[in-house]
Motif scaffolding. Structure first.
Motif, mmCIF file in Angstrom:
data_model
loop_
_atom_site.group_PDB
_atom_site.id
_atom_site.type_symbol
_atom_site.label_atom_id
_atom_site.label_comp_id
_atom_site.label_asym_id
_atom_site.label_seq_id
_atom_site.Cartn_x
_atom_site.Cartn_y
_atom_site.Cartn_z
ATOM 1 N N PHE A 1 2.770 10.582 4.634
ATOM 2 C CA PHE A 1 3.740 10.815 3.579
ATOM 3 C C PHE A 1 5.159 10.782 4.149
ATOM 4 C CE2 PHE A 1 1.130 12.218 0.025
ATOM 5 C CZ PHE A 1 -0.039 12.685 0.629
ATOM 6 N N TYR B 1 7.704 12.230 -3.254
ATOM 7 C CA TYR B 1 7.162 11.813 -1.965
ATOM 8 C C TYR B 1 6.631 10.382 -2.053
ATOM 9 C CZ TYR B 1 6.995 16.803 -0.734
ATOM 10 O OH TYR B 1 7.322 18.112 -0.464
ATOM 11 N N LEU C 1 0.517 11.770 -9.179
ATOM 12 C CA LEU C 1 0.713 10.357 -8.875
ATOM 13 C C LEU C 1 1.555 9.697 -9.961
ATOM 14 C CD1 LEU C 1 0.000 7.813 -7.178
ATOM 15 C CD2 LEU C 1 -2.050 7.576 -8.619
ATOM 16 N N TYR D 1 0.837 -1.199 0.000
ATOM 17 C CA TYR D 1 0.000 0.000 0.000
ATOM 18 C C TYR D 1 0.876 1.255 0.000
ATOM 19 C CZ TYR D 1 -4.012 -2.990 0.975
ATOM 20 O OH TYR D 1 -4.991 -3.939 0.903
ATOM 21 N N TYR E 1 -0.817 4.072 2.345
ATOM 22 C CA TYR E 1 -2.269 4.141 2.526
ATOM 23 C C TYR E 1 -2.789 2.821 3.094
ATOM 24 C CZ TYR E 1 -1.873 2.438 -2.351
ATOM 25 O OH TYR E 1 -1.521 1.761 -3.501
ATOM 26 N N TYR E 2 -1.940 2.205 3.906
ATOM 27 C CA TYR E 2 -2.295 0.944 4.567
ATOM 28 C C TYR E 2 -3.186 1.184 5.771
ATOM 29 C CZ TYR E 2 -1.452 -3.428 7.116
ATOM 30 O OH TYR E 2 -1.591 -4.604 7.798
ATOM 31 N N ALA F 1 2.456 4.527 -2.474
ATOM 32 C CA ALA F 1 2.399 5.342 -3.683
ATOM 33 C C ALA F 1 3.578 6.293 -3.720
ATOM 34 C CB ALA F 1 1.084 6.136 -3.734
ATOM 35 N N TYR G 1 4.729 10.092 -5.529
ATOM 36 C CA TYR G 1 4.259 11.306 -6.170
ATOM 37 C C TYR G 1 5.444 12.174 -6.560
ATOM 38 C CZ TYR G 1 -0.057 9.918 -3.845
ATOM 39 O OH TYR G 1 -1.154 9.203 -3.412
ATOM 40 N N TYR H 1 -4.749 4.440 8.780
ATOM 41 C CA TYR H 1 -4.935 5.861 9.094
ATOM 42 C C TYR H 1 -4.007 6.273 10.241
ATOM 43 C CZ TYR H 1 -9.212 5.089 6.483
ATOM 44 O OH TYR H 1 -10.105 4.749 5.513
ATOM 45 N N PRO H 2 -3.492 7.504 10.211
ATOM 46 C CA PRO H 2 -3.542 8.431 9.082
ATOM 47 C C PRO H 2 -2.610 7.991 7.955
ATOM 48 C CG PRO H 2 -2.162 9.342 10.787
ATOM 49 C CD PRO H 2 -2.727 8.057 11.343
ATOM 50 N N GLN H 3 -2.969 8.297 6.739
ATOM 51 C CA GLN H 3 -2.206 7.846 5.575
ATOM 52 C C GLN H 3 -1.024 8.775 5.327
ATOM 53 O OE1 GLN H 3 -5.230 7.427 2.527
ATOM 54 N NE2 GLN H 3 -6.153 5.664 3.551
ATOM 55 N N TYR I 1 1.448 3.499 -7.890
ATOM 56 C CA TYR I 1 0.632 3.051 -6.771
ATOM 57 C C TYR I 1 0.780 1.541 -6.618
ATOM 58 C CZ TYR I 1 -2.713 1.753 -10.443
ATOM 59 O OH TYR I 1 -3.309 1.206 -11.557
ATOM 60 N N GLN J 1 4.012 7.673 0.002
ATOM 61 C CA GLN J 1 2.842 7.730 0.873
ATOM 62 C C GLN J 1 2.348 6.324 1.146
ATOM 63 O OE1 GLN J 1 -0.843 8.348 -0.955
ATOM 64 N NE2 GLN J 1 -1.969 8.878 0.901
#
Lengths: 121, 107
Positions: B98, B87, B46, B32, B91-92, B34, B36, B94-96, B49, B89
């Protein structure tokens, strides 16, 4: 074409309230989460929180919980970020972005152009 | 919160170079992850991902790899338009969060 168009730059005084917007088009607004990201001057990206416009389910970062309110009006495909009492430390660029799937665990595939908020007495 | 640490924070390279940026998560995040790219005065874009899937329209000189806690972004042959800040990040959960960013500058 997917687009997120944010409201214009704001200059406010400490203690004032503010609501900025992010209007989505070119896709089903109610089917994708929208996130908000802060970037303070010269600094990195900070994830603030997300909202699912379909049912207004919202998740906040602990760093921003209680400091801002994220909302959405699905009838006009618009998400909002608001403050009830601004501080100088809220001065930053704020981006909205779409999460790339219908799930809350997703990268941010389309971004708004950013809204610069300046708070100064 | 999961802490994302990028290295290096900045570095200089030349057009045509192959460069690698590393991102480490403070706990496992599966894939999970990404990446950027952000240019001055612009919104982030993006690139990658799910750790290794190239976003539509992104040049194939960009690639990503890794899973669990260690990830890399590789640019195989730097072009002038690639000089920017990158960057990662997660997203596995919360909070997601960076990473702090990696600024890639022209040598």
């Amino acid at each position: 074409e997917v687009q997120l168009v944010q409201s214009g730059a704001e200059v406010k005084k400490p203690g004032e309230s503010l609501k900025i917007s992010c209007k989505g088009s070119g896709y089903s607004f109610t089917s994708y989460w929208i996130g908000w990201v802060r970037q303070m001057p010269g600094k990195g990206l900070e994830w603030m929180g997300i909202i699912y416009p379909g049912d207004s389910d919202t998740r906040y970062s602990p760093s921003f919980q209680g400091q801002v309110t994220i909302s959405a009006d699905k009838s006009i495909s618009t998400a909002y970020l608001q403050w009830s009492s601004l501080k100088a430390s809220d001065t930053a660029m704020y981006y909205c972005a779409r999460l790339g799937t219908g799930y809350s665990s997703s990268s941010l595939d389309y971004w708004g152009q950013g809204t610069l908020v300046t708070v100064s007495s | 919160a999961i802490r994302m640490t990028q290295s290096p924070s900045s570095f200089s390279a030349s057009t045509g170079d192959r460069v690698t940026i590393t991102c480490r998560a403070s706990q496992g995040i599966s894939s999970y992850l990404a990446w950027y790219q952000q240019k001055p005065g612009k919104a982030p874009k993006l690139l990658i991902y799910a750790a290794s899937t190239l976003q539509s329209g992104v040049p194939s000189r960009f690639s990503g790899s890794g899973s669990g806690t260690d990830f890399t972004l590789t640019i195989s042959c730097l072009q002038s338009e690639d000089f920017a800040t990158y960057y990662c990040q997660q997203y596995y959960s919360y909070p997601q969060t960076f990473g702090q960013g990696t600024k890639l500058e022209i040598k």
